[in-house]
Scaffold this active site. Structure first.
Site, PDB file in Angstrom:
ATOM      1  N   GLN A 102       8.013   7.044   2.580  1.00  0.00           N
ATOM      2  CA  GLN A 102       7.889   7.424   1.172  1.00  0.00           C
ATOM      3  C   GLN A 102       7.913   8.937   0.964  1.00  0.00           C
ATOM      4  OE1 GLN A 102       4.226   5.889  -0.516  1.00  0.00           O
ATOM      5  NE2 GLN A 102       2.934   6.774   1.065  1.00  0.00           N
ATOM      6  N   THR A 151       1.389   4.018  10.068  1.00  0.00           N
ATOM      7  CA  THR A 151       0.360   4.073   9.025  1.00  0.00           C
ATOM      8  C   THR A 151      -0.283   2.726   8.698  1.00  0.00           C
ATOM      9  OG1 THR A 151       2.056   3.839   7.312  1.00  0.00           O
ATOM     10  CG2 THR A 151       1.421   6.088   7.925  1.00  0.00           C
ATOM     11  N   TYR A 202      -6.612   4.064  13.632  1.00  0.00           N
ATOM     12  CA  TYR A 202      -5.602   4.878  12.949  1.00  0.00           C
ATOM     13  C   TYR A 202      -6.076   6.330  12.836  1.00  0.00           C
ATOM     14  CZ  TYR A 202      -3.117   7.001   9.025  1.00  0.00           C
ATOM     15  OH  TYR A 202      -2.417   7.878   8.226  1.00  0.00           O
TER      16      TYR A 202
END
Length: 268
Positions: free
Chosen positions: A18, A71, A134
């Site tokens: 994105q 992600t 993460y």
């Protein structure tokens, strides 16, 4: 000394994400004296050390904007190895290639390097303490950059979304609002939703202004809210408030722990 007539050359990794797509839309065609090269994972896998170094040696860049990242927070918790391969090891190879070719690295990191227990916004100098895999993988990537390089910007951002590209909270809420009568959204986490357009402009500013005060920075859109507040905002601005009912649903459990408050202080 760089010839002023020569364009500033910029490599953007993770071009299909994105942020990469937003940068491409805003700046791929520009009269700013900037020459962008966009590479996706298929063309440029940051986990391939030899291929990265060869690419950097064959193509001279002034800057590298690293938008490549793993992600998926939930999957990272279940299979940490995948996240660490991209977010830590891949970043290490990228940092080494940038160091060897005198390329300034602009690396995108996350609010999830913090545990979320602090009552005030986190500053760049606060000690990270990630509570999920993460966050741990992103922190290790930051640490590799700091060990290897001098000329870098680590830009931590918060709750990143694009209205046009990728799979994110904004687009998911819009999609669900058009199909479902009720939306259950938690109000137990605090953060600052950040539009990829604004982050792209911030990154461009670092390049255009030729900033040399390297280090760790925080960037977000600064408006503090919960996911519930953000969902409400999304419905309002898309005139969907009357089409679906928004419900505070705090029974939603996730496999990965999430910081309760990951608000970033953006002005040092």
């Amino acid at each position: 000394m760089k010839d002023e007539q020569q364009p500033t050359t910029i490599l953007v990794t993770g071009a299909n994400g994105q942020l990469g797509q937003t940068i491409s839309e805003l700046y791929a065609k520009n009269n700013l004296g900037l020459e962008f090269t966009f590479v996706s994972k298929e063309k440029f896998d940051i986990t391939n050390e030899d291929a990265i170094l060869t690419y950097f040696r064959n193509n001279k860049f002034d800057y590298c904007i690293n938008c490549a990242a793993y992600t998926n927070v939930e999957q990272a918790e279940k299979i940490p190895k995948i996240a660490f391969k991209v977010n830590a090891e891949g970043v290490k190879w990228l940092a080494k290639a940038c160091k060897q070719t005198n390329t300034i690295l602009i690396h995108i990191s996350t609010d999830y390097v913090f545990d979320g227990e602090k009552k005030e916004p986190y500053t760049p100098s606060d000690v990270p303490n990630p509570i999920n895999e993460y966050g741990k993988s992103k922190l290790l990537g930051e640490q590799y950059i700091q060990e290897i390089m001098d000329n870098y910007f680590i830009v931590r951002t918060s709750w990143l979304y694009s209205k046009k590209y990728g799979k994110n909270f904004y687009r998911t809420i819009l999609e669900k609002a058009k199909k479902e009568d009720e939306l259950f959204v938690t109000d137990e986490q605090l953060g600052c939703p950040t539009d990829t357009v604004n982050l792209s402009k911030y990154i461009l500013g670092l390049i255009k202004e030729k900033k040399t005060n390297f280090g760790i920075y925080h960037f977000s859109d600064e408006k503090v809210m919960t996911w519930y507040d953000f969902a409400e905002q999304i419905l309002l601005e898309n005139h969907l408030k009357n089409m679906t009912k928004l419900v505070k649903g705090n029974n939603y459990s996730t496999f990965a722990k999430r910081p309760k408050s990951s608000v970033l202080k953006t002005h040092n």
